[in-house]
Design a protein around this motif. Structure first.
Motif, PDB file in Angstrom:
ATOM      1  N   PHE A  98      14.506  32.440 -10.278  1.00 57.12           N
ATOM      2  CA  PHE A  98      13.636  31.695 -11.195  1.00 57.12           C
ATOM      3  C   PHE A  98      13.815  30.192 -11.022  1.00 57.12           C
ATOM      4  O   PHE A  98      12.839  29.429 -11.054  1.00 57.12           O
ATOM      5  CB  PHE A  98      13.915  32.085 -12.644  1.00 57.12           C
ATOM      6  N   LEU A 140      11.932  29.294  -7.938  1.00 54.60           N
ATOM      7  CA  LEU A 140      10.488  29.389  -8.214  1.00 54.60           C
ATOM      8  C   LEU A 140      10.010  28.169  -8.988  1.00 54.60           C
ATOM      9  O   LEU A 140       8.974  27.573  -8.647  1.00 54.60           O
ATOM     10  CB  LEU A 140      10.216  30.658  -8.999  1.00 54.60           C
ATOM     11  N   LEU A 156       8.803  34.205 -15.055  1.00 51.83           N
ATOM     12  CA  LEU A 156       9.268  35.232 -14.132  1.00 51.83           C
ATOM     13  C   LEU A 156       9.734  36.428 -14.941  1.00 51.83           C
ATOM     14  O   LEU A 156      10.517  36.278 -15.886  1.00 51.83           O
ATOM     15  CB  LEU A 156      10.415  34.712 -13.263  1.00 51.83           C
TER      16      LEU A 156
END
Length: 555
Positions: free
Chosen positions: A97, A100, A126
């Motif tokens: 995460f 991301l 996420l």
């Protein structure tokens, strides 16, 4: 560490391969949009990545670029690879995460698809399905430069388009985004003092345009509901499901603590929503009462406190609540004095500023209604029909009508429908049937009524003739009544054989009207050009001559 990074990179590569393709397609689509609002910083502000094991070997990655509805599935899908095993087994999901969010932040700030592609804020989520549980992460990204620009743009817009004098007004698309910004703390303090002047200014600007007024009310009502349900109620209540819209207090034993300012704003929102959705207003105030709001309790019991909430005598008992827009009347003695007192009470309320489009509950043993087909048999209709049984109350009923009549307003005695009626309707139409003294009032009503959005008056022409007949001196009133009807009104029955003197008076009256008004009146009387032409063929002498004069005004 290297193995972890490699697994994460593989995951993000699969996501970005799909996401880049989608964003490129969306970017080309947006190039064709010519009228993007100046108040819309960008289109895209959401990305949700979900992994679920499902039945495939390594599971599926779901990509949502818009916040999904609970009942829909519009996600893009990508088959995951072997890297998923490493991410799960070594519990690298939180690291995934973080990577991301960093990758999305870089794209979000760089704006590779143009300045109008991304909004000034962006939500990254996420979700990872792990057995019976779902790991969830989310982060809010912010483009400070774009936010500052939008604040300047909004301030300029309000100054030059909202607060400026007519004929300047915003376009419809800009008003939609303005309504969204009203409940956004980045742009407005969430207080009635900050927001109400903007709402009221636009309402006043649109008073002469029913469509724009309704559209603006719809925009801010929807924005308020979104804020109430997503940013307030969900903090304290559980929603039973998406369809019944019922809310249950999360913990009934503990009174939730909250900022008073936020609760005050929720009450303001509830009241404003109520003008379009009375049932939602009642629900929100009831929920606020559950949260311990004394103000909500006062609103439900007495209203705002601006008006005398109770009236009690030997003849009647009355209650009024301006927040709920209700007037309750109990008739204790069925006689003229009781209805006189009730009318004085209601007139006084309206003169003090009580909402004219109120709803009434009525307790009485007498049940009268006017002989008009389209009128709803509501308690409000019943009350005024009961009043009309006493000729001595006619002047007072006329006083009421003068105070109550208001264009683009409707009683709340029925759900918005073809039976909706402008305040004053029942009193005016009744007075016009029972006494010739009130024909000028009927004409005032017909000139004021919004015939484009109300049709209960369509059958009044027939009732008028049945009550008074038709004479030369009544033609001006009769024409005004016909012109007050909705454009969908049907021709009246049994009046196409008017006497010559009446036809001459009709010609004289129509000479002062616009061409579209002449055509509409003649349609209501004769049923259209073809039927009028057929009638002329059957006529002779003077009557035919007058009908031919009328025919020249019909297409």
């Amino acid at each position: 560490m290297e193995q972890m990074q490699q697994s994460i990179d593989y995951f993000l590569a699969d996501v970005w391969g799909q996401l880049t393709t989608v964003y490129q397609q969306e970017s080309k689509r947006l190039e064709g949009i010519q009228q993007q609002s100046r108040l819309q910083a960008g289109i895209f502000n959401y990305l949700k990545i979900t992994w679920k094991k499902g039945k495939s070997q390594y599971g599926t990655i779901y990509i949502d670029i818009y916040e999904p509805f609970s009942w829909s599935d519009s996600a893009y899908r990508v088959d995951a690879g072997t890297y998923i095993q490493e991410i799960i087994e070594q519990n690298y999901v939180e690291n995934l995460f973080s990577a991301l969010s960093t990758k999305m932040e870089q794209m979000f700030q760089a704006q590779p698809y143009g300045s109008r592609f991304f909004d000034y804020h962006f939500q990254v989520l996420l979700e990872f399905e792990y057995g019976e549980t779902m790991w969830s992460f989310q982060k809010e990204l912010l483009n400070e430069q774009k936010l500052a620009f939008m604040k300047q743009e909004l301030a300029s817009f309000i100054e030059t388009k909202v607060m400026a004098e007519l004929p300047v007004r915003p376009n419809d698309n800009d008003e939609f985004f303005l309504a969204q910004h009203l409940v956004n703390p980045h742009f407005f303090q969430q207080t009635a003092e900050e927001i109400e002047p903007v709402i009221r200014q636009l309402q006043e600007k649109h008073l002469g345009n029913k469509e724009r007024l309704d559209q603006w009310s719809y925009y801010f009502t929807n924005a308020f509901k979104h804020w109430a349900e997503d940013h307030f109620l969900k903090s304290y209540f559980e929603q039973t499901d998406d369809y019944t819209n019922e809310w249950i207090l999360k913990n009934e034993d503990i009174e939730p603590s909250m900022e008073q300012e936020k609760l005050d704003f929720f009450l303001y929102v509830a009241v404003k929503i109520g003008y379009k959705e009375p049932a939602t207003r009642l629900q929100y105030l009831s929920l606020a009462k559950q949260l311990g709001s004394q103000q909500a309790t006062e609103y439900l019991q007495k209203g705002s406190g601006r008006f005398e909430s109770k009236c009690k005598s030997d003849f009647i008992e009355g209650r009024a609540n301006d927040i709920l827009q209700t007037i309750d009347i109990q008739i204790k003695k069925e006689e003229e004095a009781a209805y006189r007192e009730a009318l004085h009470y209601i007139i006084h309320l309206l003169q003090e500023g009580f909402p004219k489009g109120y709803k009434m509950t009525l307790k009485t043993k007498v049940k009268n209604f006017l002989p008009l087909k389209k009128l709803a048999k509501s308690k409000l209709h019943q009350f005024f029909a009961n009043c009309l049984a006493y000729p001595s109350l006619f002047p007072l009923l006329a006083d009421y009508a003068q105070v109550a009549m208001k264009e683009y307003a409707w009683y709340q005695d029925v759900e918005p429908s073809e039976k909706s009626a402008m305040p004053g309707t029942y009193a005016v139409l009744g007075l016009g049937l029972f006494s010739k003294d009130y024909f000028p009032l009927v004409q005032s009503y017909m000139n004021l009524v919004d015939s484009e959005h109300q049709s209960v008056q369509d059958s009044y022409g027939e009732a008028f003739i049945e009550a008074h007949g038709l004479s030369v001196e009544l033609i001006p009133v009769f024409v005004t009544i016909l012109l007050g009807a909705n454009e969908s009104a049907k021709p009246l029955k049994g009046i196409e054989n008017m006497e010559v003197e009446l036809l001459k008076a009709l010609v004289q009256e129509l000479e002062t009207k616009e061409s579209y008004e002449r055509e509409f009146v003649l349609y209501r009387i004769f049923g259209g050009a073809k039927k009028l032409a057929q009638r002329i063929k059957q006529e002779t002498s003077e009557r035919k001559e007058v009908l031919e004069k009328l025919q020249q005004w019909v297409n």
